[in-house]
Design a protein around this motif. Sequence first.
Motif, PDB file in Angstrom:
ATOM      1  N   THR A 166       1.275  12.948  -1.714  1.00  0.00           N
ATOM      2  CA  THR A 166       2.248  13.774  -2.429  1.00  0.00           C
ATOM      3  C   THR A 166       2.944  14.714  -1.455  1.00  0.00           C
ATOM      4  O   THR A 166       4.169  14.910  -1.518  1.00  0.00           O
ATOM      5  N   LYS A 167       2.175  15.289  -0.530  1.00  0.00           N
ATOM      6  CA  LYS A 167       2.789  16.141   0.485  1.00  0.00           C
ATOM      7  C   LYS A 167       3.710  15.323   1.393  1.00  0.00           C
ATOM      8  O   LYS A 167       4.768  15.805   1.818  1.00  0.00           O
ATOM      9  N   GLU A 168       3.320  14.084   1.676  1.00  0.00           N
ATOM     10  CA  GLU A 168       4.179  13.214   2.484  1.00  0.00           C
ATOM     11  C   GLU A 168       5.495  12.925   1.764  1.00  0.00           C
ATOM     12  O   GLU A 168       6.557  12.834   2.392  1.00  0.00           O
ATOM     13  N   LEU A 169       5.439  12.774   0.439  1.00  0.00           N
ATOM     14  CA  LEU A 169       6.658  12.547  -0.335  1.00  0.00           C
ATOM     15  C   LEU A 169       7.577  13.763  -0.252  1.00  0.00           C
ATOM     16  O   LEU A 169       8.801  13.622  -0.122  1.00  0.00           O
ATOM     17  N   LEU A 170       7.009  14.962  -0.317  1.00  0.00           N
ATOM     18  CA  LEU A 170       7.821  16.168  -0.184  1.00  0.00           C
ATOM     19  C   LEU A 170       8.486  16.221   1.191  1.00  0.00           C
ATOM     20  O   LEU A 170       9.658  16.606   1.307  1.00  0.00           O
ATOM     21  N   GLU A 171       7.753  15.825   2.217  1.00  0.00           N
ATOM     22  CA  GLU A 171       8.321  15.798   3.564  1.00  0.00           C
ATOM     23  C   GLU A 171       9.415  14.737   3.667  1.00  0.00           C
ATOM     24  O   GLU A 171      10.440  14.940   4.340  1.00  0.00           O
ATOM     25  N   TYR A 172       9.208  13.599   2.994  1.00  0.00           N
ATOM     26  CA  TYR A 172      10.220  12.534   2.961  1.00  0.00           C
ATOM     27  C   TYR A 172      11.525  13.050   2.336  1.00  0.00           C
ATOM     28  O   TYR A 172      12.618  12.798   2.856  1.00  0.00           O
ATOM     29  N   LEU A 173      11.404  13.793   1.227  1.00  0.00           N
ATOM     30  CA  LEU A 173      12.591  14.349   0.578  1.00  0.00           C
ATOM     31  C   LEU A 173      13.310  15.335   1.498  1.00  0.00           C
ATOM     32  O   LEU A 173      14.543  15.421   1.482  1.00  0.00           O
ATOM     33  N   HIS A 174      12.534  16.043   2.282  1.00  0.00           N
ATOM     34  CA  HIS A 174      13.128  16.982   3.236  1.00  0.00           C
ATOM     35  C   HIS A 174      13.870  16.241   4.339  1.00  0.00           C
ATOM     36  O   HIS A 174      15.037  16.521   4.646  1.00  0.00           O
ATOM     37  N   THR A 175      13.202  15.242   4.926  1.00  0.00           N
ATOM     38  CA  THR A 175      13.784  14.507   6.049  1.00  0.00           C
ATOM     39  C   THR A 175      15.018  13.701   5.634  1.00  0.00           C
ATOM     40  O   THR A 175      16.034  13.695   6.334  1.00  0.00           O
ATOM     41  N   LYS A 176      14.934  13.036   4.485  1.00  0.00           N
ATOM     42  CA  LYS A 176      16.009  12.133   4.062  1.00  0.00           C
ATOM     43  C   LYS A 176      17.133  12.833   3.304  1.00  0.00           C
ATOM     44  O   LYS A 176      18.294  12.439   3.423  1.00  0.00           O
ATOM     45  N   PHE A 177      16.794  13.865   2.514  1.00  0.00           N
ATOM     46  CA  PHE A 177      17.790  14.437   1.611  1.00  0.00           C
ATOM     47  C   PHE A 177      17.954  15.947   1.734  1.00  0.00           C
ATOM     48  O   PHE A 177      18.732  16.543   0.986  1.00  0.00           O
ATOM     49  N   GLY A 178      17.212  16.565   2.649  1.00  0.00           N
ATOM     50  CA  GLY A 178      17.388  17.991   2.863  1.00  0.00           C
ATOM     51  C   GLY A 178      16.794  18.882   1.788  1.00  0.00           C
ATOM     52  O   GLY A 178      17.109  20.078   1.726  1.00  0.00           O
ATOM     53  N   ILE A 179      15.938  18.320   0.943  1.00  0.00           N
ATOM     54  CA  ILE A 179      15.269  19.131  -0.086  1.00  0.00           C
ATOM     55  C   ILE A 179      14.047  19.777   0.563  1.00  0.00           C
ATOM     56  O   ILE A 179      13.124  19.088   0.991  1.00  0.00           O
ATOM     57  N   THR A 180      14.049  21.082   0.665  1.00  0.00           N
ATOM     58  CA  THR A 180      12.986  21.782   1.391  1.00  0.00           C
ATOM     59  C   THR A 180      11.792  22.062   0.479  1.00  0.00           C
ATOM     60  O   THR A 180      11.882  21.970  -0.742  1.00  0.00           O
ATOM     61  N   HIS A 181      10.667  22.399   1.108  1.00  0.00           N
ATOM     62  CA  HIS A 181       9.476  22.743   0.337  1.00  0.00           C
ATOM     63  C   HIS A 181       8.638  23.746   1.115  1.00  0.00           C
ATOM     64  O   HIS A 181       8.728  23.859   2.335  1.00  0.00           O
ATOM     65  N   THR A 182       7.829  24.477   0.373  1.00  0.00           N
ATOM     66  CA  THR A 182       6.897  25.443   0.947  1.00  0.00           C
ATOM     67  C   THR A 182       5.524  25.180   0.358  1.00  0.00           C
ATOM     68  O   THR A 182       5.387  25.074  -0.870  1.00  0.00           O
ATOM     69  N   LEU A 183       4.512  25.055   1.219  1.00  0.00           N
ATOM     70  CA  LEU A 183       3.138  24.839   0.776  1.00  0.00           C
ATOM     71  C   LEU A 183       2.348  26.116   0.974  1.00  0.00           C
ATOM     72  O   LEU A 183       2.397  26.732   2.041  1.00  0.00           O
ATOM     73  N   VAL A 184       1.595  26.518  -0.057  1.00  0.00           N
ATOM     74  CA  VAL A 184       0.858  27.779  -0.012  1.00  0.00           C
ATOM     75  C   VAL A 184      -0.568  27.577  -0.510  1.00  0.00           C
ATOM     76  O   VAL A 184      -0.893  26.557  -1.141  1.00  0.00           O
ATOM     77  N   ASP A 185      -1.415  28.542  -0.245  1.00  0.00           N
ATOM     78  CA  ASP A 185      -2.767  28.562  -0.801  1.00  0.00           C
ATOM     79  C   ASP A 185      -2.652  28.993  -2.263  1.00  0.00           C
ATOM     80  O   ASP A 185      -2.382  30.154  -2.561  1.00  0.00           O
ATOM     81  N   GLY A 186      -2.852  28.040  -3.161  1.00  0.00           N
ATOM     82  CA  GLY A 186      -2.626  28.288  -4.580  1.00  0.00           C
ATOM     83  C   GLY A 186      -3.719  29.055  -5.283  1.00  0.00           C
ATOM     84  O   GLY A 186      -3.610  29.339  -6.478  1.00  0.00           O
ATOM     85  N   ARG A 187      -4.795  29.399  -4.582  1.00  0.00           N
ATOM     86  CA  ARG A 187      -5.865  30.166  -5.221  1.00  0.00           C
ATOM     87  C   ARG A 187      -5.398  31.558  -5.609  1.00  0.00           C
ATOM     88  O   ARG A 187      -5.940  32.156  -6.548  1.00  0.00           O
ATOM     89  N   GLU A 188      -4.400  32.061  -4.896  1.00  0.00           N
ATOM     90  CA  GLU A 188      -3.791  33.339  -5.237  1.00  0.00           C
ATOM     91  C   GLU A 188      -2.425  33.069  -5.865  1.00  0.00           C
ATOM     92  O   GLU A 188      -1.534  32.540  -5.211  1.00  0.00           O
ATOM     93  N   THR A 189      -2.264  33.418  -7.140  1.00  0.00           N
ATOM     94  CA  THR A 189      -1.007  33.153  -7.833  1.00  0.00           C
ATOM     95  C   THR A 189       0.166  33.795  -7.118  1.00  0.00           C
ATOM     96  O   THR A 189       1.272  33.229  -7.072  1.00  0.00           O
ATOM     97  N   SER A 190      -0.046  34.955  -6.536  1.00  0.00           N
ATOM     98  CA  SER A 190       1.038  35.661  -5.847  1.00  0.00           C
ATOM     99  C   SER A 190       1.611  34.827  -4.709  1.00  0.00           C
ATOM    100  O   SER A 190       2.811  34.915  -4.407  1.00  0.00           O
ATOM    101  N   ASN A 191       0.772  34.008  -4.064  1.00  0.00           N
ATOM    102  CA  ASN A 191       1.274  33.148  -2.986  1.00  0.00           C
ATOM    103  C   ASN A 191       2.307  32.162  -3.507  1.00  0.00           C
ATOM    104  O   ASN A 191       3.312  31.883  -2.843  1.00  0.00           O
TER     105      ASN A 191
END
Length: 388
Positions: free
Chosen positions: A116-141
């Motif tokens: 799933t993370k690879e798919l997000l990277e694929y969308l970034h590389t091919k179509f410029g859709i960016t993403h941010t990955l965070v530690d989800g244990r803290e909702t504020s992140n």
Amino acid sequence: MDYEKLGFGTRLQHFGEEDKTMGAVTPPIYQNSLFVFEQFEDLHNVLSGLKPETTPVYSRVSNPTLDIVERKIAHLEGAEACKVAGSGMAAAAWGIFAAANQGGHIVGIKSLYGPTKELLEYLHTKFGITHTLVDGRETSNILDAVRPETSLICLESPSSVLMHLQDIEAVTRYAREARITTLIDNTHASPLYQQPHALGVDLVMHTATKYLSGHSDLVAGALTGSKAQMASITRYEVALLGSILNPLGAWLLHRGLRTLEIRIKRHEETANLVADWLYSHPSVERINHVSHHSFPQRELYLKQMTGSAGLFSWLPKTQDKKKIFAFVDALNVFQRGVSWGGFESLCIASHITHDGREPYWLIRCYCGLETPQDLIADLQQAFEVSGL
């Protein structure tokens, strides 16, 4: 039947099967590529969108065998609609592609399933859709990572290696106000032990290969959501990407669902026994099992889940790679394999690089349907053989 008054097990067996073809207690497999119409005008109106597709047209989009299992999964998840896919990744891709926008941004958690993370990277590389990955244990992140162009938040709670939880209700409350779509991988918990739609999630996906089918003989996925969302996803992502489940696969998935409740409870009982035994072993530093009393997020687990199923991981006190590999190789009842959710117990070692500490080795165990005492004995002899 008034299904709202009936238990999970009863609904598993009967919901969506009211119309029995020729009295068959098990629905047949409609192994059709297409369906014909008495009048061309009816077909024309369906193809033109002038009439709802109450009768299937082409099995790339819908099929009666799929319809039954889709209705059942949607009902169990508390959703309005479902589509079943040829894999869990296909279901995830449907949801992600549907919510992604040109020039947009996606927030995900670091412990998302690797592809799933690879798919997000694929969308970034091919179509410029960016993403941010965070530690989800803290909702504020998660909330702090949101940008004006964010269109999707991807969750996986519990995650499948570290067992991290996210506060689903807190995230979805914010996302609804910000008009951001939320998608969660609910494979670990299954609809028996977690109801993300009731907690505000828009799209819920499953790797149906695992608990939903449960026999390690099928690769499948499922995505649930509102009627409007799923109608749009069916019109575009499902129809254009061509990754729908085949009729035989849907029949196998339906068969697997029959025993979901009793299988999950057996997996859970066994995993609780095995995890507790490991917790007391001198070679084990930490157990990552959501229902164990030592789990750091236990309060959140009790808030949003009703069970833990059969998957957990643990941290060996030694980080000697040779001994860790020797331990896994010495197992006999536990087999070495990357999946889980089937009848067979599995064990792998994972090299963790995204947990806020130096990279380390973690051992993941999945408890199948074998006798619990045999699994414990297998672990014990592996400790002795490997010197771990």
